[in-house]
Design a protein around this motif. Structure first.
Motif, PDB file in Angstrom:
ATOM      1  N   ASN A 356       0.826  -1.208   0.000  1.00  0.00           N
ATOM      2  CA  ASN A 356       0.000   0.000   0.000  1.00  0.00           C
ATOM      3  C   ASN A 356       0.860   1.258   0.000  1.00  0.00           C
ATOM      4  O   ASN A 356       0.540   2.242  -0.672  1.00  0.00           O
ATOM      5  N   VAL A 357       1.934   1.234   0.760  1.00  0.00           N
ATOM      6  CA  VAL A 357       2.864   2.370   0.792  1.00  0.00           C
ATOM      7  C   VAL A 357       3.531   2.543  -0.570  1.00  0.00           C
ATOM      8  O   VAL A 357       3.690   3.661  -1.062  1.00  0.00           O
ATOM      9  N   LYS A 358       3.883   1.445  -1.204  1.00  0.00           N
ATOM     10  CA  LYS A 358       4.510   1.499  -2.535  1.00  0.00           C
ATOM     11  C   LYS A 358       3.592   2.177  -3.542  1.00  0.00           C
ATOM     12  O   LYS A 358       4.028   3.028  -4.326  1.00  0.00           O
ATOM     13  N   VAL A 359       2.325   1.793  -3.538  1.00  0.00           N
ATOM     14  CA  VAL A 359       1.357   2.382  -4.468  1.00  0.00           C
ATOM     15  C   VAL A 359       1.261   3.890  -4.243  1.00  0.00           C
ATOM     16  O   VAL A 359       1.251   4.679  -5.202  1.00  0.00           O
ATOM     17  N   PHE A 360       1.207   4.303  -2.983  1.00  0.00           N
ATOM     18  CA  PHE A 360       1.119   5.733  -2.687  1.00  0.00           C
ATOM     19  C   PHE A 360       2.378   6.467  -3.129  1.00  0.00           C
ATOM     20  O   PHE A 360       2.299   7.540  -3.740  1.00  0.00           O
ATOM     21  N   ILE A 361       3.538   5.910  -2.823  1.00  0.00           N
ATOM     22  CA  ILE A 361       4.803   6.567  -3.173  1.00  0.00           C
ATOM     23  C   ILE A 361       4.922   6.760  -4.677  1.00  0.00           C
ATOM     24  O   ILE A 361       5.312   7.827  -5.165  1.00  0.00           O
ATOM     25  N   ARG A 362       4.588   5.718  -5.442  1.00  0.00           N
ATOM     26  CA  ARG A 362       4.686   5.825  -6.900  1.00  0.00           C
ATOM     27  C   ARG A 362       3.762   6.922  -7.436  1.00  0.00           C
ATOM     28  O   ARG A 362       4.147   7.697  -8.307  1.00  0.00           O
ATOM     29  N   GLY A 363       2.551   6.980  -6.911  1.00  0.00           N
ATOM     30  CA  GLY A 363       1.620   8.011  -7.349  1.00  0.00           C
ATOM     31  C   GLY A 363       2.066   9.403  -6.933  1.00  0.00           C
ATOM     32  O   GLY A 363       2.019  10.348  -7.728  1.00  0.00           O
ATOM     33  N   TRP A 364       2.530   9.533  -5.693  1.00  0.00           N
ATOM     34  CA  TRP A 364       2.929  10.851  -5.187  1.00  0.00           C
ATOM     35  C   TRP A 364       4.154  11.362  -5.925  1.00  0.00           C
ATOM     36  O   TRP A 364       4.201  12.535  -6.337  1.00  0.00           O
ATOM     37  N   LEU A 365       5.146  10.517  -6.109  1.00  0.00           N
ATOM     38  CA  LEU A 365       6.339  10.941  -6.849  1.00  0.00           C
ATOM     39  C   LEU A 365       6.048  11.101  -8.333  1.00  0.00           C
ATOM     40  O   LEU A 365       6.735  11.849  -9.028  1.00  0.00           O
ATOM     41  N   GLY A 366       5.038  10.401  -8.826  1.00  0.00           N
ATOM     42  CA  GLY A 366       4.636  10.601 -10.207  1.00  0.00           C
ATOM     43  C   GLY A 366       4.197  12.030 -10.446  1.00  0.00           C
ATOM     44  O   GLY A 366       4.331  12.565 -11.545  1.00  0.00           O
ATOM     45  N   TYR A 367       3.695  12.672  -9.394  1.00  0.00           N
ATOM     46  CA  TYR A 367       3.267  14.071  -9.498  1.00  0.00           C
ATOM     47  C   TYR A 367       4.361  15.024  -9.023  1.00  0.00           C
ATOM     48  O   TYR A 367       4.724  15.962  -9.730  1.00  0.00           O
ATOM     49  N   PHE A 368       4.902  14.783  -7.834  1.00  0.00           N
ATOM     50  CA  PHE A 368       5.839  15.723  -7.225  1.00  0.00           C
ATOM     51  C   PHE A 368       7.305  15.413  -7.508  1.00  0.00           C
ATOM     52  O   PHE A 368       8.187  16.142  -7.048  1.00  0.00           O
ATOM     53  N   TYR A 449       9.862  -3.807   1.168  1.00  0.00           N
ATOM     54  CA  TYR A 449      10.005  -2.373   1.423  1.00  0.00           C
ATOM     55  C   TYR A 449      10.399  -1.649   0.139  1.00  0.00           C
ATOM     56  O   TYR A 449      11.309  -2.069  -0.580  1.00  0.00           O
ATOM     57  N   TYR A 450       9.722  -0.549  -0.128  1.00  0.00           N
ATOM     58  CA  TYR A 450       9.936   0.236  -1.350  1.00  0.00           C
ATOM     59  C   TYR A 450      10.572   1.554  -0.955  1.00  0.00           C
ATOM     60  O   TYR A 450       9.942   2.386  -0.305  1.00  0.00           O
ATOM     61  N   SER A 451      11.814   1.759  -1.345  1.00  0.00           N
ATOM     62  CA  SER A 451      12.556   2.940  -0.927  1.00  0.00           C
ATOM     63  C   SER A 451      12.096   4.183  -1.684  1.00  0.00           C
ATOM     64  O   SER A 451      12.205   4.251  -2.906  1.00  0.00           O
ATOM     65  N   ILE A 452      11.618   5.171  -0.948  1.00  0.00           N
ATOM     66  CA  ILE A 452      11.179   6.414  -1.574  1.00  0.00           C
ATOM     67  C   ILE A 452      12.373   7.188  -2.147  1.00  0.00           C
ATOM     68  O   ILE A 452      12.277   7.849  -3.180  1.00  0.00           O
ATOM     69  N   LEU A 453      13.528   7.063  -1.496  1.00  0.00           N
ATOM     70  CA  LEU A 453      14.735   7.725  -2.009  1.00  0.00           C
ATOM     71  C   LEU A 453      15.202   7.079  -3.304  1.00  0.00           C
ATOM     72  O   LEU A 453      15.546   7.775  -4.268  1.00  0.00           O
ATOM     73  N   ASP A 454      15.214   5.736  -3.337  1.00  0.00           N
ATOM     74  CA  ASP A 454      15.637   5.040  -4.566  1.00  0.00           C
ATOM     75  C   ASP A 454      14.725   5.394  -5.729  1.00  0.00           C
ATOM     76  O   ASP A 454      15.187   5.590  -6.858  1.00  0.00           O
ATOM     77  N   ARG A 455      13.417   5.462  -5.449  1.00  0.00           N
ATOM     78  CA  ARG A 455      12.472   5.810  -6.518  1.00  0.00           C
ATOM     79  C   ARG A 455      12.718   7.227  -7.024  1.00  0.00           C
ATOM     80  O   ARG A 455      12.744   7.476  -8.220  1.00  0.00           O
ATOM     81  N   TYR A 456      12.914   8.140  -6.084  1.00  0.00           N
ATOM     82  CA  TYR A 456      13.169   9.530  -6.448  1.00  0.00           C
ATOM     83  C   TYR A 456      14.445   9.638  -7.286  1.00  0.00           C
ATOM     84  O   TYR A 456      14.468  10.332  -8.319  1.00  0.00           O
ATOM     85  N   GLU A 457      15.517   8.979  -6.860  1.00  0.00           N
ATOM     86  CA  GLU A 457      16.790   9.060  -7.588  1.00  0.00           C
ATOM     87  C   GLU A 457      16.690   8.409  -8.957  1.00  0.00           C
ATOM     88  O   GLU A 457      17.316   8.865  -9.917  1.00  0.00           O
TER      89      GLU A 457
END
Length: 463
Positions: A356-368, A449-457
């Motif tokens: 669930n956190v992964k889905v949110f992170i992908r969507g949020w970073l998809g925008y921001f 665990y889905y790293s928000i930093l790794d996704r951002y980078e």
């Protein structure tokens, strides 16, 4: 967040397409657009290909039923039985749209937004109209208008503001329109539509949708103004209406960036900005009969991180010039959402929570994700890992279970016994060596665990 502005490789796209729920305009060449701009427009709207495309778009967007209770899944059977009757009623001018179903959704800054949900059949017809009108109006819209348009996005809008800031436009006029979609003047709007659409059957059909009414608590409320949000045609009509303002500002050589009813006008001096604020108020209220929120409409410095907010973004200024940030309120809201998603009281399997956190992170970073916030994402990553360690510790519940699991993770028996009986609180344990040396980052990743930093980078490695 539903849309992700990412390419096939997961890279941020600066020229990404408009949000899916408001997109759907079919691309046509200039010759076809000119043909549509005439008495045959209704036939193009009701053509089999156009209607099929409209249905696919409505189906993809899903959405709740209207007042008749018909779902998107129910529509094909109904249309097969009533298709000819429906098309004939539209051609003859006898078709009467159903009232929309009122639904209120909370706004991020308080208050509620009024949505009007048309029936599925009306959504299909509206989508079919929008698909044929969009090629007519697209060439007429300002290049600084970014909302609800194919090939445009919120990210492109804030990028444009940044470009103007770099050219010396240091002041921004933030314009807030009160209940914009609910206050469009029908007479003015229809006159604007008739300027480009000669097929009277189409203009009368659009007028019927504007006048179809709203069903509230079983009672029909007439709509004398406004174009309720929730229908596929509403965003296009809203752009047609404010295009007059866009052209007015453009004719004066004034940079006015607009995303639907979110407007930023830019100026090089505070005095000029104050003058533009007053000029905008006069034009919007006197010429377009809209209401400007005097409290929220104001002049601010573009780089005023807390005061300047546009589409959830802000601008910062450093030694290398201006850069895009996620506004502090956007960051606060996202972190609160992550906190809710990782709440240790929900009782779900930790792998489910991680998904669930992964889905949110992908969507949020998809925008921001275009914002400069690496240090923030790094801090959030450490915070999230600690949240998950706390979550797991809570699920182990009893000292006996904790001792057993700590042993499984390689901790010596005597140490597992001591730590399994610790009186430290959940958060303290999660940040201590008890869990950081056992539930390591590697083990968290293996668990999902889905790293928000790794996704951002990974998004910024595409630059």
């Amino acid at each position: 967040m539903k849309a992700e502005y990412l390419g096939d490789k997961g890279c941020l796209q600066r020229d990404s397409a408009e949000r899916e729920e408001y997109a759907g305009a079919q691309s046509v060449d200039n010759r076809e657009a000119e043909e549509a701009d005439g008495a045959e427009l209704l036939e193009r709207i009701l053509s089999r290909n156009n209607l099929n495309s409209a249905f696919k778009r409505v189906k993809a967007n899903k959405g709740a039923p209207g007042i008749d209770g018909m779902t998107v899944e129910d529509a094909p059977d109904w249309l097969r039985e009533h298709r000819d009757e429906l098309l004939e009623s539209i051609r003859s001018g006898k078709y009467k749209p159903q009232p929309v179903r009122r639904k209120e959704i909370p706004k991020p800054d308080g208050g509620v937004r009024q949505l009007g949900i048309p029936t599925v059949v009306d959504r299909i017809i509206q989508q079919a109209i929008a698909q044929q009108l969009t090629p007519i109006y697209e060439p007429l819209f300002s290049e600084n208008s970014f909302g609800y348009r194919p090939g445009k996005s919120a990210q492109m809008a804030i990028q444009k503001v940044k470009e103007y800031a770099e050219q010396g436009y240091k002041y921004a006029v933030l314009i807030d329109l009160s209940k914009y979609f609910d206050t469009l003047n029908h007479e003015l709007l229809m006159n604007m539509v008739r300027e480009q659409v000669q097929d009277k059957r189409v203009t009368e059909l659009i007028k019927k949708y504007l006048k179809s009414g709203v069903m509230e608590d079983g009672l029909l409320v007439k709509t004398e103004e406004g174009s309720p949000q929730g229908g596929p045609l509403s965003p296009l009509l809203a752009n047609i209406y404010l295009n007059k303002y866009d052209q007015e500002m453009g004719g004066r050589g004034v940079p006015a960036i607009r995303y639907a009813d979110d407007i930023v006008v830019l100026a090089k001096s505070e005095r000029a900005a104050e003058r533009l604020l007053e000029n905008s108020r006069k034009y919007l209220e006197e010429k377009l009969k809209l209401r400007m929120n005097a409290e929220k409409s104001k002049v601010v410095k573009v780089a005023a991180i807390r005061n300047f907010k546009f589409l959830g973004f802000a601008l910062g200024r450093g030694k290398n010039g201006y850069y895009i940030r996620a506004h502090v309120k956007s960051l606060k809201k996202a972190k609160q959402k992550l906190k809710e998603l990782t709440s240790r009281s929900q009782g779900r399997n930790v792998r489910t929570v991680m998904e669930n956190v992964k889905v949110f992170i992908r969507g949020w970073l998809g925008y921001f994700g275009i914002a400069s916030m690496k240090s923030t994402m790094e801090a959030w990553d450490g915070w999230l890992r600690r949240r998950f360690r706390m979550y797991i510790w809570k699920q182990w519940k009893t000292p006996k279970t904790r001792i057993k699991n700590l042993k499984k993770l390689g901790m010596p028996g005597w140490q597992a016994y001591r730590n399994g009986n610790t009186r430290k609180g959940y958060w303290a344990v999660a940040g201590s060596g008890i869990l950081t040396h056992t539930i390591t980052n590697k083990r968290l990743a293996q668990a999902g665990y889905y790293s928000i930093l790794d996704r951002y980078e990974s998004l910024h490695s595409c630059d």
